[in-house]
Scaffold this motif. Structure first.
Motif, mmCIF file in Angstrom:
data_model
loop_
_atom_site.group_PDB
_atom_site.id
_atom_site.type_symbol
_atom_site.label_atom_id
_atom_site.label_comp_id
_atom_site.label_asym_id
_atom_site.label_seq_id
_atom_site.Cartn_x
_atom_site.Cartn_y
_atom_site.Cartn_z
ATOM 1 N N VAL A 224 21.656 13.303 -15.000
ATOM 2 C CA VAL A 224 21.847 12.134 -16.525
ATOM 3 C C VAL A 224 20.604 11.560 -16.614
ATOM 4 O O VAL A 224 19.927 11.038 -15.938
ATOM 5 N N THR A 225 20.164 11.900 -17.848
ATOM 6 C CA THR A 225 18.775 11.408 -18.108
ATOM 7 C C THR A 225 18.582 11.108 -19.816
ATOM 8 O O THR A 225 19.468 11.576 -20.575
ATOM 9 N N HIS A 226 17.990 9.938 -19.977
ATOM 10 C CA HIS A 226 17.226 10.004 -21.316
ATOM 11 C C HIS A 226 16.205 10.581 -21.892
ATOM 12 O O HIS A 226 15.582 10.351 -22.983
ATOM 13 N N MET B 231 25.788 13.589 -25.688
ATOM 14 C CA MET B 231 26.957 12.701 -25.750
ATOM 15 C C MET B 231 27.023 11.897 -26.939
ATOM 16 O O MET B 231 26.040 11.539 -27.417
ATOM 17 N N SER B 232 28.352 11.422 -27.555
ATOM 18 C CA SER B 232 28.428 10.830 -28.486
ATOM 19 C C SER B 232 28.500 9.356 -27.926
ATOM 20 O O SER B 232 28.786 9.053 -26.697
ATOM 21 N N ARG C 185 29.431 15.699 -27.402
ATOM 22 C CA ARG C 185 29.282 16.167 -28.889
ATOM 23 C C ARG C 185 28.547 17.555 -29.115
ATOM 24 O O ARG C 185 28.935 18.128 -30.162
ATOM 25 N N LYS C 186 27.669 17.747 -28.432
ATOM 26 C CA LYS C 186 27.128 19.221 -28.444
ATOM 27 C C LYS C 186 26.549 19.543 -27.370
ATOM 28 O O LYS C 186 26.227 19.107 -26.286
ATOM 29 N N GLU D 124 19.457 16.838 -33.152
ATOM 30 C CA GLU D 124 20.586 16.388 -33.127
ATOM 31 C C GLU D 124 20.607 14.769 -33.153
ATOM 32 O O GLU D 124 21.632 14.224 -33.608
ATOM 33 N N PHE D 125 19.713 14.178 -32.394
ATOM 34 C CA PHE D 125 19.697 12.550 -32.311
ATOM 35 C C PHE D 125 19.203 12.064 -33.975
ATOM 36 O O PHE D 125 19.795 11.021 -34.236
#
Length: 87
Positions: A20-22, A37-38, A45-46, A73-74
């Motif tokens: 899990v990363t930003h 993720m939404s 989400r995708k 996407e963002f």
């Protein structure tokens, strides 16, 4: 570098790793697929599969292609911010 150590563990242990990363660059560098993720409640989400051989070069056009797909996407879900580039 910790990212290379994770790749070594993955190769040696033949195990699944959930990250899990930003950090978009980290996601493209390490992942076979990226799940976006939404916001609240968090749902997938995708899914973007990463079809690029390892070791991955952050300066390669394939890497930049996947990075742009994720950034785009963002841009669809929120206000645009100044982009930060690191190669």
């Amino acid at each position: 570098m910790l990212q290379n150590e994770l790749l070594n563990i993955h190769a040696n242990e033949k195990t699944t790793i959930l990250l899990v990363t930003h950090d978009i660059d980290e996601a493209v560098f390490l992942s076979d697929r990226v799940l976006i993720m939404s916001a609240g409640p968090g749902q997938i989400r995708k899914e973007i599969p990463i079809h690029s051989s390892r070791p991955r070069d952050r300066g390669h056009s394939d890497f930049q292609h996947y990075r742009k797909l994720i950034l785009d996407e963002f841009r669809l879900t929120g206000p645009q911010a100044n982009e930060e580039y690191s190669i």
